[in-house]
Motif scaffolding. Sequence first.
Motif, PDB file in Angstrom:
ATOM      1  N   PRO A  85      21.067 102.523 -18.455  1.00 49.11           N
ATOM      2  CA  PRO A  85      20.148 101.660 -18.047  1.00 49.11           C
ATOM      3  C   PRO A  85      20.604 100.799 -17.342  1.00 49.11           C
ATOM      4  O   PRO A  85      19.802  99.322 -16.733  1.00 49.11           O
ATOM      5  N   ASP A  86      21.729  99.850 -17.995  1.00 49.10           N
ATOM      6  CA  ASP A  86      22.101  99.159 -17.345  1.00 49.10           C
ATOM      7  C   ASP A  86      23.029  98.465 -16.048  1.00 49.10           C
ATOM      8  O   ASP A  86      22.700  97.766 -15.582  1.00 49.10           O
ATOM      9  N   LEU A  87      22.774  99.700 -15.563  1.00 52.53           N
ATOM     10  CA  LEU A  87      22.873  99.726 -14.025  1.00 52.53           C
ATOM     11  C   LEU A  87      21.615 100.019 -13.018  1.00 52.53           C
ATOM     12  O   LEU A  87      21.155 100.343 -12.197  1.00 52.53           O
ATOM     13  N   GLU A  88      20.539 100.330 -14.325  1.00 49.50           N
ATOM     14  CA  GLU A  88      19.193 100.206 -13.329  1.00 49.50           C
ATOM     15  C   GLU A  88      18.679  98.853 -12.518  1.00 49.50           C
ATOM     16  O   GLU A  88      17.978  98.564 -11.497  1.00 49.50           O
ATOM     17  N   GLU A  89      18.960  98.343 -13.190  1.00 49.01           N
ATOM     18  CA  GLU A  89      18.543  96.781 -12.668  1.00 49.01           C
ATOM     19  C   GLU A  89      19.793  96.442 -11.742  1.00 49.01           C
ATOM     20  O   GLU A  89      19.221  95.637 -10.028  1.00 49.01           O
ATOM     21  N   GLU A  90      20.847  96.974 -11.340  1.00 50.44           N
ATOM     22  CA  GLU A  90      22.022  96.717  -9.979  1.00 50.44           C
ATOM     23  C   GLU A  90      20.937  97.612  -9.031  1.00 50.44           C
ATOM     24  O   GLU A  90      21.417  97.217  -8.218  1.00 50.44           O
ATOM     25  N   LEU A  91      20.442  99.136  -9.644  1.00 46.75           N
ATOM     26  CA  LEU A  91      19.874 100.026  -8.156  1.00 46.75           C
ATOM     27  C   LEU A  91      18.700  99.335  -7.883  1.00 46.75           C
ATOM     28  O   LEU A  91      18.775  98.912  -6.432  1.00 46.75           O
ATOM     29  N   LEU A  92      18.183  98.352  -9.252  1.00 46.46           N
ATOM     30  CA  LEU A  92      16.986  97.552  -7.801  1.00 46.46           C
ATOM     31  C   LEU A  92      16.788  96.425  -6.937  1.00 46.46           C
ATOM     32  O   LEU A  92      16.451  96.178  -6.110  1.00 46.46           O
ATOM     33  N   MET A  93      17.944  95.743  -6.903  1.00 46.01           N
ATOM     34  CA  MET A  93      18.626  94.564  -6.572  1.00 46.01           C
ATOM     35  C   MET A  93      19.433  95.237  -5.146  1.00 46.01           C
ATOM     36  O   MET A  93      18.311  94.662  -4.257  1.00 46.01           O
ATOM     37  N   LEU A  94      20.074  96.511  -5.429  1.00 44.99           N
ATOM     38  CA  LEU A  94      20.387  97.079  -4.133  1.00 44.99           C
ATOM     39  C   LEU A  94      19.499  97.373  -3.161  1.00 44.99           C
ATOM     40  O   LEU A  94      19.404  97.056  -1.977  1.00 44.99           O
ATOM     41  N   GLU A  95      18.175  97.968  -3.603  1.00 38.19           N
ATOM     42  CA  GLU A  95      17.341  98.882  -2.667  1.00 38.19           C
ATOM     43  C   GLU A  95      16.475  97.172  -2.522  1.00 38.19           C
ATOM     44  O   GLU A  95      16.059  97.561  -1.078  1.00 38.19           O
ATOM     45  N   GLN A  96      16.442  96.203  -3.178  1.00 34.21           N
ATOM     46  CA  GLN A  96      15.846  94.983  -2.100  1.00 34.21           C
ATOM     47  C   GLN A  96      16.459  94.771  -1.662  1.00 34.21           C
ATOM     48  O   GLN A  96      15.625  93.316  -0.210  1.00 34.21           O
ATOM     49  N   ILE A 148      13.173  96.246   5.376  1.00 37.66           N
ATOM     50  CA  ILE A 148      12.016  96.449   6.155  1.00 37.66           C
ATOM     51  C   ILE A 148      10.891  96.565   7.064  1.00 37.66           C
ATOM     52  O   ILE A 148      11.428  95.045   7.900  1.00 37.66           O
ATOM     53  N   PRO A 149      11.434  97.362   8.091  1.00 35.85           N
ATOM     54  CA  PRO A 149      11.141  96.447   9.995  1.00 35.85           C
ATOM     55  C   PRO A 149       9.095  96.057   9.080  1.00 35.85           C
ATOM     56  O   PRO A 149       8.533  96.613   8.996  1.00 35.85           O
ATOM     57  N   ASP A 150       9.434  95.164  10.384  1.00 36.74           N
ATOM     58  CA  ASP A 150       7.927  93.842  10.298  1.00 36.74           C
ATOM     59  C   ASP A 150       6.831  95.163  11.782  1.00 36.74           C
ATOM     60  O   ASP A 150       7.544  94.926  12.761  1.00 36.74           O
ATOM     61  N   GLU A 151       6.293  95.711  11.167  1.00 35.95           N
ATOM     62  CA  GLU A 151       4.873  96.498  12.103  1.00 35.95           C
ATOM     63  C   GLU A 151       4.897  95.367  12.988  1.00 35.95           C
ATOM     64  O   GLU A 151       3.542  95.549  13.661  1.00 35.95           O
ATOM     65  N   SER A 152       4.128  93.828  12.429  1.00 35.59           N
ATOM     66  CA  SER A 152       3.445  93.058  13.400  1.00 35.59           C
ATOM     67  C   SER A 152       3.935  92.978  14.274  1.00 35.59           C
ATOM     68  O   SER A 152       3.839  92.743  15.986  1.00 35.59           O
ATOM     69  N   ILE A 153       5.686  93.257  14.577  1.00 30.52           N
ATOM     70  CA  ILE A 153       6.228  93.039  16.943  1.00 30.52           C
ATOM     71  C   ILE A 153       6.405  93.768  17.114  1.00 30.52           C
ATOM     72  O   ILE A 153       6.215  94.683  17.038  1.00 30.52           O
ATOM     73  N   VAL A 154       5.222  93.857  18.460  1.00 26.39           N
ATOM     74  CA  VAL A 154       4.655  94.652  19.470  1.00 26.39           C
ATOM     75  C   VAL A 154       5.412  94.118  20.932  1.00 26.39           C
ATOM     76  O   VAL A 154       5.378  93.065  20.911  1.00 26.39           O
ATOM     77  N   PHE A 155       5.411  95.440  21.507  1.00 27.52           N
ATOM     78  CA  PHE A 155       5.919  94.798  23.096  1.00 27.52           C
ATOM     79  C   PHE A 155       4.905  94.485  23.897  1.00 27.52           C
ATOM     80  O   PHE A 155       4.126  96.107  24.432  1.00 27.52           O
TER      81      PHE A 155
END
Lengths: 161, 342
Positions: B24-35, B39-46
């Motif tokens: 469980p001590d590694l769970e917090e570290e994995l969460l930070m890496l995932e953050q 994430i692609p911004d879908e609002s930007i369009v050509f």
Amino acid sequence: MTEKEYNLCVTEYADNVYRFIVKNLRHEEDARDVVQSAFEKMWRNRDGIDPEKGKSYLFTVAYHQMIDHLRKTKRIQLKDEFNDETRVVSHDVHNAKKILEQALDRLSETQKSLVMLKDYEGYSYDEIGKITGLNESQVKVYLHRARVQLKNFLVKPENVI
Amino acid sequence: MLYIDNELTVDQMKQVELFVADNPDLEEELLMLEQSRLIPDESIVFDSKHLLRKEESDSFINMSNYEEWLVLYVDNEVTGEQQIAIEKFAVSHPQVQKQLVLFRQTKLQPEKIFFADKEVLYKREGARILRMQWWRISVAAMLLLAAGMGLFSILNKKHSTGKGAIAKEVIKKEHPASAANIKTSNKDTSGNVGFVQPAPPQNLATTTNDKIVKKDNRQRKIIGDEKSNEPQLAVNSTTARVVPSEHVALQSVQTKPPQLANLNENALNEKINTRKILDTSVTYPTVETPHVMYASNTDNDENKRFRGFFRKASRIIERSTNINPTANDDRVLIGGMAINLK
């Protein structure tokens, strides 16, 4: 190009080049300097210039000297800021020509030059490309964007005549 | 990190998840890496995709590309057919017509802006100046000087030889015996016949003639003096000048000695005649014409020289062509062409 042909270029094209430059720089003395420099260069290189391409040569030289001048002085940025302020003050001026000039001032230097070369001098996309150092497709895209930008400025409620 | 970057297989990812669950001590570290993942911004369009799309229908104006065609229309970058098609399309679509009007308004109208004082731009080509180096100038000056000196000496030579010839003729006339001596003296380019030393009785004539050749300006004066003091000497010099036919005769005398006696007699007769004229002192003005004879003597020589040259040339042409230009068939040949005289 002979002396006579050179002087004919002065008679026929000096006003055109000056108008093109002064409208871009909006500074008469600087525009005169650029025009004189362009003609000086033409005189120095007259032996290798085709008289039929004298006008294009002048516009090419003047355009590039104008760009150099703008890079040195950064005058255009200051003018833009100034014009933004004046534009807000002069909302009540519903004059089509003035609105269009305001719209023109909001274009980039390249776009403005392209529009002027097109409308004032009637150059084709190909010729404008040769003068400005762009290819024809770039000229087409830049001019398209410039026209759309000008049109959008004209249809804004505060600018509708 | 490989789990976050999605670089593991499904089994490997499950193993990582089980390991994190057991620790469980590694769970917090994995969460930070995932953050940390963007994430692609879908609002930007050509929004200019229509400029990129290529369709078969693009060759003609339609509702998806009319803006582009309107700009080309305003910029006069369309052909005649395309222009008509755009106008028809705009008429049939009010929205497009409205856009066309707006695009037309974006056209800048030429302004009357002039470049004041164009005189500063006009140019004139100046005359090209060729700069010569000092040694070129000096060489040119030397050449000019040499040419001038040469010309001067040639002219001077001609002048002096002419006078010398006259002097020689006078001597010949007076003393035919000294003709050989004079002939050698004539080769002297200076025209000075001073070194000719004939016999004592002839000395007076020779010296008088020397004076005539050397001092042209003093000539008349000397002759005049001699007229007053020794009229006979003056007669000697003048008779040779006044009668040009004698000059020809004297020339022939040099080559034909047997005729010398006759010539001497003629000369003596003429001398006597002239002396008579001089004695009357009325004919003195007529004697004052020696300069005219100088010119005529030299001119005759040159004319003869040219005449001889042309004769030689004509003979060479006649020999080489075997054509007699003045044959007896009543015609003259000019430039290889025959012209009938009849």
